[in-house]
Scaffold this motif. Structure first.
Motif, PDB file in Angstrom:
ATOM      1  N   LYS A  94       0.974  -1.064   0.092  1.00 16.62           N
ATOM      2  CA  LYS A  94       0.204  -0.011   0.195  1.00 16.62           C
ATOM      3  C   LYS A  94       0.766   1.269  -0.105  1.00 16.62           C
ATOM      4  CE  LYS A  94      -3.257   2.351   3.058  1.00 16.62           C
ATOM      5  NZ  LYS A  94      -2.551   3.330   3.184  1.00 16.62           N
ATOM      6  N   GLY A  95       0.503   2.264  -0.833  1.00 19.96           N
ATOM      7  CA  GLY A  95       1.230   3.410  -0.853  1.00 19.96           C
ATOM      8  C   GLY A  95       0.540   4.466   0.279  1.00 19.96           C
ATOM      9  N   GLU A  96       0.733   5.737   0.047  1.00 19.22           N
ATOM     10  CA  GLU A  96       0.362   6.794   0.943  1.00 19.22           C
ATOM     11  C   GLU A  96      -1.187   6.925   0.941  1.00 19.22           C
ATOM     12  OE1 GLU A  96       2.695  10.258   0.685  1.00 19.22           O
ATOM     13  OE2 GLU A  96       4.483   9.395   1.413  1.00 19.22           O
ATOM     14  N   MET A  97      -1.834   6.757  -0.164  1.00 14.28           N
ATOM     15  CA  MET A  97      -3.111   7.012  -0.703  1.00 14.28           C
ATOM     16  C   MET A  97      -3.818   5.875   0.140  1.00 14.28           C
ATOM     17  SD  MET A  97      -5.004   7.057  -4.269  1.00 14.28           S
ATOM     18  CE  MET A  97      -6.620   6.549  -4.455  1.00 14.28           C
ATOM     19  N   SER A  98      -5.130   6.466   0.777  1.00 16.19           N
ATOM     20  CA  SER A  98      -5.987   5.533   1.469  1.00 16.19           C
ATOM     21  C   SER A  98      -7.383   5.571   1.040  1.00 16.19           C
ATOM     22  CB  SER A  98      -5.949   5.766   3.013  1.00 16.19           C
ATOM     23  OG  SER A  98      -4.646   5.501   3.570  1.00 16.19           O
ATOM     24  N   PHE A  99      -8.275   4.508   0.980  1.00 16.26           N
ATOM     25  CA  PHE A  99      -9.649   4.580   0.497  1.00 16.26           C
ATOM     26  C   PHE A  99     -10.351   5.266   1.726  1.00 16.26           C
ATOM     27  CE2 PHE A  99      -8.109   0.477  -1.361  1.00 16.26           C
ATOM     28  CZ  PHE A  99      -8.319   0.886  -2.818  1.00 16.26           C
ATOM     29  N   PRO A 100     -11.305   6.205   1.283  1.00 17.96           N
ATOM     30  CA  PRO A 100     -12.122   6.917   2.235  1.00 17.96           C
ATOM     31  C   PRO A 100     -12.989   5.743   2.990  1.00 17.96           C
ATOM     32  CG  PRO A 100     -12.752   7.313   0.338  1.00 17.96           C
ATOM     33  CD  PRO A 100     -11.631   6.542  -0.019  1.00 17.96           C
ATOM     34  N   GLU A 101     -13.214   5.806   4.362  1.00 14.36           N
ATOM     35  CA  GLU A 101     -14.070   5.033   5.055  1.00 14.36           C
ATOM     36  C   GLU A 101     -15.537   5.559   4.803  1.00 14.36           C
ATOM     37  OE1 GLU A 101     -13.353   4.239   9.038  1.00 14.36           O
ATOM     38  OE2 GLU A 101     -11.035   4.337   8.945  1.00 14.36           O
ATOM     39  N   GLU A 102     -16.039   4.486   4.056  1.00  6.96           N
ATOM     40  CA  GLU A 102     -17.408   4.543   3.919  1.00  6.96           C
ATOM     41  C   GLU A 102     -18.205   3.324   4.136  1.00  6.96           C
ATOM     42  OE1 GLU A 102     -17.400   5.054  -0.239  1.00  6.96           O
ATOM     43  OE2 GLU A 102     -16.915   7.363  -0.175  1.00  6.96           O
ATOM     44  N   LYS A 103     -19.371   3.186   4.675  1.00  2.00           N
ATOM     45  CA  LYS A 103     -20.067   2.332   5.100  1.00  2.00           C
ATOM     46  C   LYS A 103     -20.641   1.535   3.717  1.00  2.00           C
ATOM     47  CE  LYS A 103     -23.842   0.697   8.442  1.00  2.00           C
ATOM     48  NZ  LYS A 103     -23.090  -0.379   8.804  1.00  2.00           N
ATOM     49  N   SER A 153     -21.744 -12.965  -2.500  1.00  5.11           N
ATOM     50  CA  SER A 153     -20.895 -12.681  -3.822  1.00  5.11           C
ATOM     51  C   SER A 153     -19.361 -13.096  -3.174  1.00  5.11           C
ATOM     52  CB  SER A 153     -21.076 -11.344  -4.085  1.00  5.11           C
ATOM     53  OG  SER A 153     -22.363 -11.257  -4.554  1.00  5.11           O
ATOM     54  N   GLY A 154     -19.111 -13.050  -1.967  1.00  9.31           N
ATOM     55  CA  GLY A 154     -17.866 -13.081  -1.254  1.00  9.31           C
ATOM     56  C   GLY A 154     -17.654 -13.098   0.113  1.00  9.31           C
ATOM     57  N   PHE A 155     -16.482 -13.333   0.522  1.00  5.65           N
ATOM     58  CA  PHE A 155     -16.303 -13.388   2.036  1.00  5.65           C
ATOM     59  C   PHE A 155     -14.735 -12.809   2.272  1.00  5.65           C
ATOM     60  CE2 PHE A 155     -14.893 -17.535   0.832  1.00  5.65           C
ATOM     61  CZ  PHE A 155     -13.644 -17.578   1.608  1.00  5.65           C
ATOM     62  N   PHE A 156     -14.578 -12.134   3.477  1.00  4.93           N
ATOM     63  CA  PHE A 156     -13.255 -11.614   3.750  1.00  4.93           C
ATOM     64  C   PHE A 156     -12.940 -11.984   5.385  1.00  4.93           C
ATOM     65  CE2 PHE A 156     -11.640  -7.365   6.050  1.00  4.93           C
ATOM     66  CZ  PHE A 156     -10.358  -8.033   6.019  1.00  4.93           C
ATOM     67  N   ILE A 157     -11.953 -12.682   5.698  1.00  2.21           N
ATOM     68  CA  ILE A 157     -11.666 -13.018   7.170  1.00  2.21           C
ATOM     69  C   ILE A 157     -10.653 -12.510   7.368  1.00  2.21           C
ATOM     70  CG2 ILE A 157     -11.234 -15.156   8.503  1.00  2.21           C
ATOM     71  CD1 ILE A 157     -12.581 -16.874   6.477  1.00  2.21           C
ATOM     72  N   PRO A 158     -10.406 -11.282   8.179  1.00  7.05           N
ATOM     73  CA  PRO A 158      -9.190 -10.608   8.691  1.00  7.05           C
ATOM     74  C   PRO A 158      -8.501 -11.317   9.479  1.00  7.05           C
ATOM     75  CG  PRO A 158     -11.285  -9.562   9.806  1.00  7.05           C
ATOM     76  CD  PRO A 158     -11.674 -10.768   8.513  1.00  7.05           C
ATOM     77  N   SER A 159      -9.111 -12.273  10.141  1.00  3.66           N
ATOM     78  CA  SER A 159      -8.187 -12.818  11.353  1.00  3.66           C
ATOM     79  C   SER A 159      -7.458 -13.929  10.778  1.00  3.66           C
ATOM     80  CB  SER A 159      -9.019 -13.416  12.443  1.00  3.66           C
ATOM     81  OG  SER A 159     -10.034 -14.345  11.617  1.00  3.66           O
ATOM     82  N   LEU A 160      -7.495 -14.414   9.578  1.00  5.53           N
ATOM     83  CA  LEU A 160      -6.872 -15.631   8.866  1.00  5.53           C
ATOM     84  C   LEU A 160      -5.821 -15.281   7.736  1.00  5.53           C
ATOM     85  CD1 LEU A 160      -6.640 -18.580   8.422  1.00  5.53           C
ATOM     86  CD2 LEU A 160      -8.484 -18.762   6.926  1.00  5.53           C
ATOM     87  N   GLY A 161      -4.421 -15.457   8.393  1.00  6.33           N
ATOM     88  CA  GLY A 161      -3.323 -15.356   7.362  1.00  6.33           C
ATOM     89  C   GLY A 161      -3.286 -13.875   7.088  1.00  6.33           C
ATOM     90  N   PHE A 176     -13.989  -5.526  -0.625  1.00  2.00           N
ATOM     91  CA  PHE A 176     -13.363  -5.979   0.487  1.00  2.00           C
ATOM     92  C   PHE A 176     -11.968  -5.612   0.644  1.00  2.00           C
ATOM     93  CE2 PHE A 176     -16.502  -9.642   1.089  1.00  2.00           C
ATOM     94  CZ  PHE A 176     -17.038  -9.413   2.135  1.00  2.00           C
ATOM     95  N   ILE A 177     -11.532  -5.330  -0.394  1.00  2.00           N
ATOM     96  CA  ILE A 177     -10.113  -4.665  -0.424  1.00  2.00           C
ATOM     97  C   ILE A 177     -10.113  -3.311   0.460  1.00  2.00           C
ATOM     98  CG2 ILE A 177      -8.147  -3.717  -1.536  1.00  2.00           C
ATOM     99  CD1 ILE A 177      -8.823  -5.912  -3.801  1.00  2.00           C
ATOM    100  N   LYS A 178     -11.051  -2.471  -0.121  1.00  2.00           N
ATOM    101  CA  LYS A 178     -11.226  -1.148   0.763  1.00  2.00           C
ATOM    102  C   LYS A 178     -11.327  -1.594   2.255  1.00  2.00           C
ATOM    103  CE  LYS A 178     -13.501   1.153  -3.053  1.00  2.00           C
ATOM    104  NZ  LYS A 178     -14.597   1.866  -3.719  1.00  2.00           N
ATOM    105  N   LYS A 179     -12.190  -2.562   2.556  1.00  2.00           N
ATOM    106  CA  LYS A 179     -12.453  -2.828   4.055  1.00  2.00           C
ATOM    107  C   LYS A 179     -11.190  -3.341   4.536  1.00  2.00           C
ATOM    108  CE  LYS A 179     -15.390  -4.274   7.395  1.00  2.00           C
ATOM    109  NZ  LYS A 179     -16.172  -3.176   8.238  1.00  2.00           N
ATOM    110  N   ARG A 180     -10.543  -4.144   3.920  1.00  2.00           N
ATOM    111  CA  ARG A 180      -9.190  -4.966   4.566  1.00  2.00           C
ATOM    112  C   ARG A 180      -8.264  -3.580   4.992  1.00  2.00           C
ATOM    113  NH1 ARG A 180      -4.321  -6.163   2.408  1.00  2.00           N
ATOM    114  NH2 ARG A 180      -3.509  -8.181   2.971  1.00  2.00           N
ATOM    115  N   GLU A 181      -8.089  -2.614   4.285  1.00  2.00           N
ATOM    116  CA  GLU A 181      -7.208  -1.469   4.734  1.00  2.00           C
ATOM    117  C   GLU A 181      -7.469  -1.135   6.146  1.00  2.00           C
ATOM    118  OE1 GLU A 181      -6.527   1.809   2.251  1.00  2.00           O
ATOM    119  OE2 GLU A 181      -5.608   0.864   0.679  1.00  2.00           O
ATOM    120  N   THR A 182      -9.021  -1.069   6.455  1.00  2.00           N
ATOM    121  CA  THR A 182      -9.265  -0.583   7.805  1.00  2.00           C
ATOM    122  C   THR A 182      -8.894  -1.216   8.996  1.00  2.00           C
ATOM    123  OG1 THR A 182     -11.318  -1.485   8.095  1.00  2.00           O
ATOM    124  CG2 THR A 182     -11.452   0.536   6.750  1.00  2.00           C
TER     125      THR A 182
END
Length: 237
Positions: A94-103, A153-161, A176-182
């Motif tokens: 990841k670079g310096e740019m971040s995705f805006p936090e949006e619900k 359509s998919g899943f994200f498991i932040p606690s795994l690997g 989910f890539i945006k969510k992952r950054e948080t």
């Protein structure tokens, strides 16, 4: 540790651990990972010995396929043992740019009613059954479900690997890539077949910095690597 699918080994000299390795067993598919030898004991064929022992364990367990992700240091060792190349996993930072936090109303916490769909999606993506590993982390996972659709359509498991993301469309994958950054995850690894995801990462100032070679011994599985928006780890793809 202490899971029925996990088989670790160690290499000891003078009561000191100088090397380790592991086998993760998904039915008749085995993954080798974390094959490491202490720096002062390298170039003595010990990495090869660890790998050979893991292969023997996998064969004794009835494996038809053995997979691994090889670093440049280990690649020649695995080639000498008969492993073949089948593509690469690419590493981005990841670079310096971040995705805006949006619900996003489509991203919702795990509910047990989604368990089978998660396992089914993962099996389509990976061509193997990783449910025993995934099952230990589902309580911390998220699913992507469009209100107008019956299935996720998919899943994200932040606690795994590395924070695994598996999706069957790019909208869910990119969200989910945006969510992952948080979760503070700044490194993401994906198969080289994921052209649209690679373009998305580069557009959002991620930079490529290295790769790992996917290698196999025995049968080559059939999956859909484009569904992988973030891997688990080198020990399990």
């Amino acid at each position: 540790m202490n899971q029925e699918y996990f088989f670790p080994i160690k290499l000891v000299a003078e009561n000191k651990i100088i090397g380790v390795g592991e086998l993760v067993l998904n039915g008749k598919i085995g993954w080798l990972g974390n094959i490491i030898v202490s720096k002062e004991f390298r170039n003595q064929g010990l990495g090869k010995k660890l790998t050979e022992r893991l292969i023997r364990i996998a064969n004794a367990k009835g494996c038809e396929s053995i997979y691994l992700l090889a670093t440049p240091l280990g690649k020649t060792v695995y080639q000498k043992l008969g492993f073949q190349e089948s593509g690469k996993y690419l590493f981005f930072k990841k670079g310096e740019m971040s995705f805006p936090e949006e619900k996003n109303e489509s991203i919702i916490p795990f509910d047990k009613k989604y368990q089978k769909e998660i396992f089914d999606l993962d099996k389509i993506a990976m061509g193997e059954d990783r449910s025993k590993v995934l099952g230990l982390h589902l309580e911390q996972s998220f699913v992507y479900k469009n209100p107008n659709k019956d299935k996720i359509s998919g899943f994200f498991i932040p606690s795994l690997g590395d924070g695994v993301i598996i999706c069957n469309n790019i909208i869910a994958g990119f969200e989910f890539i945006k969510k992952r950054e948080t979760f503070g995850m700044e490194r993401i690894i994906i198969p080289e077949e994921c052209e649209e995801t690679i373009e998305f990462l580069i557009q959002n100032k991620y930079t490529y910095f290295r790769d790992a070679t996917f290698m196999f011994l025995g049968k080559l599985k059939k999956g859909n690597p484009k569904m992988v928006y973030s891997r688990i780890g080198g020990y399990l793809g």
